[in-house]
Design a protein around this motif. Structure first.
Motif, PDB file in Angstrom:
ATOM      1  N   CYS A 147       0.845  -1.192   0.000  1.00  0.00           N
ATOM      2  CA  CYS A 147       0.000   0.000   0.000  1.00  0.00           C
ATOM      3  C   CYS A 147       0.884   1.247   0.000  1.00  0.00           C
ATOM      4  O   CYS A 147       1.786   1.379   0.838  1.00  0.00           O
ATOM      5  N   VAL A 148       0.622   2.167  -0.923  1.00  0.00           N
ATOM      6  CA  VAL A 148       1.415   3.387  -1.030  1.00  0.00           C
ATOM      7  C   VAL A 148       1.314   4.210   0.256  1.00  0.00           C
ATOM      8  O   VAL A 148       2.328   4.661   0.794  1.00  0.00           O
ATOM      9  N   LEU A 149       0.091   4.403   0.776  1.00  0.00           N
ATOM     10  CA  LEU A 149      -0.085   5.171   2.008  1.00  0.00           C
ATOM     11  C   LEU A 149       0.601   4.492   3.191  1.00  0.00           C
ATOM     12  O   LEU A 149       1.303   5.143   3.972  1.00  0.00           O
ATOM     13  N   CYS A 150       0.428   3.192   3.325  1.00  0.00           N
ATOM     14  CA  CYS A 150       0.989   2.449   4.461  1.00  0.00           C
ATOM     15  C   CYS A 150       2.519   2.489   4.435  1.00  0.00           C
ATOM     16  O   CYS A 150       3.169   2.666   5.466  1.00  0.00           O
ATOM     17  N   SER A 151       3.094   2.318   3.257  1.00  0.00           N
ATOM     18  CA  SER A 151       4.550   2.372   3.115  1.00  0.00           C
ATOM     19  C   SER A 151       5.080   3.764   3.416  1.00  0.00           C
ATOM     20  O   SER A 151       6.125   3.910   4.051  1.00  0.00           O
ATOM     21  N   ALA A 152       4.360   4.785   2.964  1.00  0.00           N
ATOM     22  CA  ALA A 152       4.771   6.156   3.254  1.00  0.00           C
ATOM     23  C   ALA A 152       4.723   6.409   4.754  1.00  0.00           C
ATOM     24  O   ALA A 152       5.615   7.061   5.314  1.00  0.00           O
ATOM     25  N   ASN A 153       3.696   5.873   5.422  1.00  0.00           N
ATOM     26  CA  ASN A 153       3.612   6.027   6.876  1.00  0.00           C
ATOM     27  C   ASN A 153       4.766   5.302   7.569  1.00  0.00           C
ATOM     28  O   ASN A 153       5.344   5.818   8.519  1.00  0.00           O
ATOM     29  N   ALA A 154       5.112   4.113   7.097  1.00  0.00           N
ATOM     30  CA  ALA A 154       6.243   3.369   7.679  1.00  0.00           C
ATOM     31  C   ALA A 154       7.535   4.169   7.532  1.00  0.00           C
ATOM     32  O   ALA A 154       8.335   4.261   8.473  1.00  0.00           O
ATOM     33  N   GLN A 155       7.740   4.767   6.364  1.00  0.00           N
ATOM     34  CA  GLN A 155       8.939   5.575   6.141  1.00  0.00           C
ATOM     35  C   GLN A 155       8.932   6.818   7.035  1.00  0.00           C
ATOM     36  O   GLN A 155       9.965   7.211   7.569  1.00  0.00           O
TER      37      GLN A 155
END
Length: 136
Positions: A17-25
């Motif tokens: 997920c683009v949003l989830c990965s961005a949040n992880a970063q």
């Protein structure tokens, strides 16, 4: 399984997920105390943690935080992350004043539609070498 996990909270997220990965970063960049560890639901550790709490890792309705035997999910998980990052991010904890019965449906609506709204990576996000020790 617990014996091999590092102490402290583990955020289990969708690495496609683009949003989830961005949040992880975002968490990796702003967690200066190095409090959180991350595990993708597509990986062995993340999938096992989902199953441990009775959640299907191939179709989860929420990202989760696991801290020992404690599980946080939905909006409580998101707000716990921001509280754990310290100032100024912990100011978002004021959103806990909004009752959970209002926060959680909004969270789940976004979670159910995350690929449609934000997109999906063709492959799972991989952390930089600087953060590899924090991603399980």
């Amino acid at each position: 399984m617990n014996a091999n996990l590092p102490p402290g909270p583990i955020i289990v997220f969708d690495a496609e997920c683009v949003l989830c990965s961005a949040n992880a970063q975002f968490v990796l960049r702003h967690d200066h105390a190095r409090r959180f560890r991350l595990a993708s639901m597509q990986g062995e550790v993340g999938a096992a943690l989902y199953r441990r709490f009775g959640i299907d890792p191939t179709n989860p309705e929420s990202m989760i935080i696991v801290d020992g035997d404690r599980l946080l999910r939905d909006s409580d998980a998101v707000l716990t992350i921001y509280r754990g990052l310290g100032w100024p991010w912990k100011a978002l904890d004021v959103l806990r004043l909004v009752p959970r019965f209002l926060r959680d449906p909004a969270y789940r609506l976004i979670a159910r539609n995350r690929y449609r709204i934000f997109g999906r990576h063709d492959a799972c996000w991989v952390p930089s070498p600087d953060h590899a020790d924090r991603v399980l």
